[in-house]
Enzyme design. Sequence first.
Site, PDB file in Angstrom:
ATOM      1  N   SER A 202       6.206   2.069 -13.757  1.00 44.55           N
ATOM      2  CA  SER A 202       5.494   0.797 -15.530  1.00 44.55           C
ATOM      3  C   SER A 202       5.858  -0.650 -15.047  1.00 44.55           C
ATOM      4  O   SER A 202       5.059  -1.139 -13.632  1.00 44.55           O
ATOM      5  CB  SER A 202       6.733   1.300 -16.513  1.00 44.55           C
ATOM      6  OG  SER A 202       6.714   0.296 -17.565  1.00 44.55           O
ATOM      7  N   ALA A 203       7.482  -1.297 -14.922  1.00 46.74           N
ATOM      8  CA  ALA A 203       7.762  -2.745 -14.475  1.00 46.74           C
ATOM      9  C   ALA A 203       7.899  -2.948 -12.623  1.00 46.74           C
ATOM     10  O   ALA A 203       7.312  -3.059 -12.342  1.00 46.74           O
ATOM     11  CB  ALA A 203       8.637  -3.423 -14.679  1.00 46.74           C
TER      12      ALA A 203
END
Lengths: 233, 233
Positions: free
Chosen positions: B122-123
């Site tokens: 994700s991030a």
Amino acid sequence: MKKMIIASTSTIHGSGPLEYLLPTLSTFFKEVNTVLFIPYARPGGISYDEYTEKVSVPFAKINIKVKGIHEFENSKEAIQNAEAIFTGGGNTFELVNQLYKNDVLLTLKNTIKSGTPYLGTSAGSNICGITMMNTNDMPIVYPPSFTTMGLIPFNINAHYLDPIENSTHMGETRETRIKEYHVFNETSVLGLREGSWLEVNNNNIILQGELTARVFQQGKAPYEIESGVEVAI
Amino acid sequence: MKKMIIASTSTIHGSGPLEYLLPTLSTFFKEVNTVLFIPYARPGGISYDEYTEKVSVPFAKINIKVKGIHEFENSKEAIQNAEAIFTGGGNTFELVNQLYKNDVLLTLKNTIKSGTPYLGTSAGSNICGITMMNTNDMPIVYPPSFTTMGLIPFNINAHYLDPIENSTHMGETRETRIKEYHVFNETSVLGLREGSWLEVNNNNIILQGELTARVFQQGKAPYEIESGVEVAI
């Protein structure tokens, strides 16, 4: 003497642009012949001209002409001389970027504070808060700052969406995102659902539309406020 | 010699954190005893300690210890000396903010380039692209820049979501947001659905998982690429 309408969205499902707001706008803008439009947020990347043309259609129905800020040589003077101002939705990062690049953020703020009627929808509503930090938009450009006009004492989360029951998606819900925001920031956030707007008369802020709105404050459980009630957060 | 796994999400619906990736990770990290964890993205605002503890659980199942970067006095040395590195998801703005504040973005980039195995979810995957401009996260802090590691020649849109049919919500779809991005930027974007990941071996990038991924390029119609195929965009 601020006079503002701060709406979650320009358009509600199954209805034309601004259609649901037109009865309100025809009263709000009753002494106005021409609205100055700020098209900087460019929804879908459309041009300033296209965007201005598009919003002219609903305004024509209440006999108001629309002129884009890009049609003026001096943007600051255009704001200061406007009968009324409308900032439309699109991408909040690009809107804020252009407000800084054209050096008009402060002029816009002061002009609204001195009484020029202002309508904001979506991104145009986000900029009424202290910062743009509760936008849902993608950071497609890097603005010089996230600080916005601070004409209301809290931030707006436009197009507020309740968590979707039984969703299998693992991305954060809106509520989780705002909770993360409050780890780093104190400013309260108002989640405005589509179809809701705020009517601002100086420091009196009333929630309008049929729905409730959701208040998020640091260290407190979120809660709902009813339509027709003063937003004192 | 880059060796990276760049995943859309840490967790897929109905399964524990990293569970769907564990068979892949046990091979990818087969000579690794301890992973250095970068918890800066703080999902839900949890502390670095809590986050590090949380990700230790799935790693214990493949006999790998996890140590948070915040446990070291010198973050740069911690990165340079790591056997392997994992950056978890949460808020991309805060992750990038802390990478700059701790002055470790370049160190991380160079360490991965020199061959230290890297896992991002994700991030932690967004930062592998040229910029973080295709994050879905809320801008809850203002990082010094949106520029990220550029270890792959395109940007990632994690948790990619197809437009929801018959939705009454008027907020932009993911596709519209990325289209707006391409009005201002040339870099291509890969929409990685939850359950998909990229396996990077130096400049060879293969899409893994069961799903296709969506490619967005400036001035072109978006298209899908199949799993198992090289991502050459």
